[in-house]
Design a protein around this motif. Structure first.
Motif, PDB file in Angstrom:
ATOM      1  N   UNK A   1       0.848  -1.183   0.000  1.00 14.57           N
ATOM      2  CA  UNK A   1       0.000   0.000   0.000  1.00 14.57           C
ATOM      3  C   UNK A   1       0.887   1.237   0.000  1.00 14.57           C
ATOM      4  N   UNK A   2       0.575   2.163  -0.877  1.00 14.43           N
ATOM      5  CA  UNK A   2       1.339   3.405  -0.987  1.00 14.43           C
ATOM      6  C   UNK A   2       0.932   4.336   0.153  1.00 14.43           C
ATOM      7  N   UNK A   3       1.899   4.698   0.997  1.00 18.51           N
ATOM      8  CA  UNK A   3       1.593   5.539   2.152  1.00 18.51           C
ATOM      9  C   UNK A   3       2.385   6.840   2.167  1.00 18.51           C
ATOM     10  N   UNK A   4       3.634   6.825   1.688  1.00 23.72           N
ATOM     11  CA  UNK A   4       4.524   7.978   1.800  1.00 23.72           C
ATOM     12  C   UNK A   4       4.922   8.506   0.426  1.00 23.72           C
ATOM     13  N   UNK A   5       5.145   9.816   0.361  1.00 22.83           N
ATOM     14  CA  UNK A   5       5.591  10.460  -0.866  1.00 22.83           C
ATOM     15  C   UNK A   5       6.923  11.149  -0.593  1.00 22.83           C
ATOM     16  N   UNK A   6       7.969  10.732  -1.319  1.00 24.69           N
ATOM     17  CA  UNK A   6       9.298  11.308  -1.157  1.00 24.69           C
ATOM     18  C   UNK A   6       9.696  12.015  -2.441  1.00 24.69           C
ATOM     19  N   UNK A   7      10.217  13.216  -2.316  1.00 28.91           N
ATOM     20  CA  UNK A   7      10.692  13.976  -3.477  1.00 28.91           C
ATOM     21  C   UNK A   7      11.592  15.096  -2.976  1.00 28.91           C
ATOM     22  N   UNK A  10      12.159  20.461  -5.546  1.00 27.59           N
ATOM     23  CA  UNK A  10      11.580  20.857  -6.822  1.00 27.59           C
ATOM     24  C   UNK A  10      10.092  20.548  -6.919  1.00 27.59           C
ATOM     25  N   UNK A  11       9.613  19.634  -6.081  1.00 27.02           N
ATOM     26  CA  UNK A  11       8.199  19.255  -6.090  1.00 27.02           C
ATOM     27  C   UNK A  11       7.436  19.904  -4.937  1.00 27.02           C
ATOM     28  N   UNK A  12       8.081  20.851  -4.255  1.00 28.32           N
ATOM     29  CA  UNK A  12       7.441  21.513  -3.119  1.00 28.32           C
ATOM     30  C   UNK A  12       6.438  22.559  -3.584  1.00 28.32           C
ATOM     31  N   UNK A  13       5.213  22.440  -3.101  1.00 32.81           N
ATOM     32  CA  UNK A  13       4.187  23.464  -3.328  1.00 32.81           C
ATOM     33  C   UNK A  13       3.026  23.188  -2.392  1.00 32.81           C
ATOM     34  N   UNK A  14       2.326  24.227  -2.014  1.00 34.94           N
ATOM     35  CA  UNK A  14       1.167  24.053  -1.150  1.00 34.94           C
ATOM     36  C   UNK A  14       0.102  23.205  -1.810  1.00 34.94           C
ATOM     37  N   UNK A  15      -0.064  23.379  -3.116  1.00 31.70           N
ATOM     38  CA  UNK A  15      -1.056  22.594  -3.845  1.00 31.70           C
ATOM     39  C   UNK A  15      -0.736  21.102  -3.761  1.00 31.70           C
ATOM     40  N   UNK A  16       0.558  20.747  -3.899  1.00 34.85           N
ATOM     41  CA  UNK A  16       0.948  19.343  -3.813  1.00 34.85           C
ATOM     42  C   UNK A  16       0.707  18.785  -2.408  1.00 34.85           C
ATOM     43  N   UNK A  17       1.105  19.550  -1.393  1.00 38.78           N
ATOM     44  CA  UNK A  17       0.903  19.098  -0.019  1.00 38.78           C
ATOM     45  C   UNK A  17      -0.574  18.862   0.260  1.00 38.78           C
ATOM     46  N   UNK A  18      -1.415  19.811  -0.147  1.00 34.38           N
ATOM     47  CA  UNK A  18      -2.852  19.691   0.101  1.00 34.38           C
ATOM     48  C   UNK A  18      -3.444  18.504  -0.661  1.00 34.38           C
ATOM     49  N   UNK A  19      -2.991  18.306  -1.894  1.00 33.02           N
ATOM     50  CA  UNK A  19      -3.508  17.203  -2.720  1.00 33.02           C
ATOM     51  C   UNK A  19      -3.216  15.854  -2.059  1.00 33.02           C
ATOM     52  N   UNK A  20      -1.967  15.667  -1.626  1.00 37.29           N
ATOM     53  CA  UNK A  20      -1.598  14.384  -1.027  1.00 37.29           C
ATOM     54  C   UNK A  20      -2.278  14.168   0.329  1.00 37.29           C
ATOM     55  N   UNK A  21      -2.494  15.236   1.072  1.00 39.73           N
ATOM     56  CA  UNK A  21      -3.227  15.095   2.331  1.00 39.73           C
ATOM     57  C   UNK A  21      -4.656  14.631   2.069  1.00 39.73           C
ATOM     58  N   UNK A  22      -5.277  15.177   1.023  1.00 45.71           N
ATOM     59  CA  UNK A  22      -6.644  14.747   0.685  1.00 45.71           C
ATOM     60  C   UNK A  22      -6.676  13.267   0.291  1.00 45.71           C
ATOM     61  N   UNK A  24      -4.798  11.045   1.597  1.00 49.22           N
ATOM     62  CA  UNK A  24      -4.392  10.241   2.744  1.00 49.22           C
ATOM     63  C   UNK A  24      -2.940   9.803   2.698  1.00 49.22           C
ATOM     64  N   UNK A  25      -2.102  10.508   1.930  1.00 51.47           N
ATOM     65  CA  UNK A  25      -0.688  10.168   1.796  1.00 51.47           C
ATOM     66  C   UNK A  25       0.170  11.126   2.618  1.00 51.47           C
ATOM     67  N   UNK A  26       1.278  10.624   3.137  1.00 50.58           N
ATOM     68  CA  UNK A  26       2.178  11.406   3.976  1.00 50.58           C
ATOM     69  C   UNK A  26       3.363  11.885   3.150  1.00 50.58           C
ATOM     70  N   UNK A  27       3.589  13.194   3.105  1.00 49.76           N
ATOM     71  CA  UNK A  27       4.675  13.746   2.295  1.00 49.76           C
ATOM     72  C   UNK A  27       5.918  14.007   3.135  1.00 49.76           C
ATOM     73  N   UNK A  28       7.069  13.769   2.484  1.00 51.46           N
ATOM     74  CA  UNK A  28       8.373  14.135   3.042  1.00 51.46           C
ATOM     75  C   UNK A  28       9.114  14.906   1.944  1.00 51.46           C
ATOM     76  N   UNK A  29       8.592  16.095   1.642  1.00 47.04           N
ATOM     77  CA  UNK A  29       9.135  16.929   0.567  1.00 47.04           C
ATOM     78  C   UNK A  29       9.643  18.233   1.172  1.00 47.04           C
ATOM     79  N   UNK A  30      10.952  18.464   1.187  1.00 50.36           N
ATOM     80  CA  UNK A  30      11.472  19.697   1.794  1.00 50.36           C
ATOM     81  C   UNK A  30      10.960  20.930   1.073  1.00 50.36           C
ATOM     82  N   UNK A 107      -0.606  25.996   6.575  1.00 52.14           N
ATOM     83  CA  UNK A 107      -0.710  24.897   7.536  1.00 52.14           C
ATOM     84  C   UNK A 107      -0.182  23.594   6.936  1.00 52.14           C
ATOM     85  N   UNK A 108      -0.477  23.373   5.654  1.00 44.09           N
ATOM     86  CA  UNK A 108       0.047  22.169   4.989  1.00 44.09           C
ATOM     87  C   UNK A 108       1.576  22.218   4.925  1.00 44.09           C
ATOM     88  N   UNK A 109       2.117  23.404   4.630  1.00 45.87           N
ATOM     89  CA  UNK A 109       3.568  23.574   4.632  1.00 45.87           C
ATOM     90  C   UNK A 109       4.149  23.226   6.000  1.00 45.87           C
TER      91      UNK A 109
END
Length: 213
Positions: A1-7, A10-22, A24-30, A107-109
């Motif tokens: 099961x896909x749970x975490x997102x690593x990048x 270059x892939x940092x953005x509020x839109x990306x963080x919010x999308x993955x939270x919706x 149910x995925x956990x991001x580790x993107x600086x 807040x997502x940031x």
């Protein structure tokens, strides 16, 4: 099961963080270097959705709008709050009020940054750097992918697939070569007997126990 997102950043953005939270995925993107989290010396008060300046004045929420393709929130003080303030010159210069424009995904940031700086975040960074980034480095440095010399997404996709096949074949060949060498080394360790010279004791070498799997 896909749970975490690593990048990487270059892939940092509020839109990306919010999308993955919706999702149910956990991001580790600086976060990228442009994100500051708010002006220095100002404190964000979540309950009232406003900022508090060093002099105790509120910078209140006014509107949300799109700037350069990103959703941002605007906060302003009242003119009377800044008039006569001893920090006015260094804070707002010749402006009449303090204005704070910040990403609507603050807040997502902050949640993502907290994860990145945690013990698990440092572990995830090490995994990304040791497993993902070397692949891109190899494709770029040794397989000619500094530039894709094709026209159109379909052709570029073919190019990437062929490069990935070449990379995987190279990795597979390296793996089976190690297996072959390892097998040959084990065969060489099998029991053998040396014929002694006249008067010399008989020498018998047995296979070491650690060679058995």
């Amino acid at each position: 099961i896909w749970e975490n997102v690593l990048a990487d950043a270059g892939y940092s953005s509020g839109e990306n963080y919010a999308y993955f939270e919706r999702k149910g995925l956990t991001t580790y993107i600086p976060p990228h270097g442009t994100y500051k989290g708010g002006p220095e010396g100002f404190e964000y008060i979540k309950e009232g959705n406003y900022w508090l300046c060093p002099q105790g004045k509120k910078v209140t929420y006014r509107k949300q709008w799109v700037r350069k393709g990103s959703l941002v929130d605007d906060y302003f003080t009242r003119r009377s709050d800044c008039k006569g303030c001893p920090l006015k010159q260094s804070c707002i210069g010749k402006s009449h009020e303090k204005r704070i424009t910040i990403t609507a995904y603050r807040e997502e940031y902050e949640r993502n940054i907290k994860r990145v700086n945690s013990k698990s975040g440092r572990y995830m960074k090490g995994k990304r750097q040791s497993t993902v980034e070397p692949v891109f480095g190899t494709l770029k440095e040794f397989l000619g992918l500094r530039k894709v010399n094709t026209i159109g997404i379909r052709q570029a996709n073919k190019c990437m697939h062929l490069a990935a096949i070449a990379y995987n074949l190279k990795k597979y060949l390296k793996f089976i070569t190690k297996r072959v060498k390892s097998g040959a080394a084990q065969s060489a360790m099998h029991t053998f007997i040396l014929k002694p010279n006249a008067g010399a004791p008989k020498l018998t070498l047995k296979e070491p126990e650690f060679c058995h799997s």
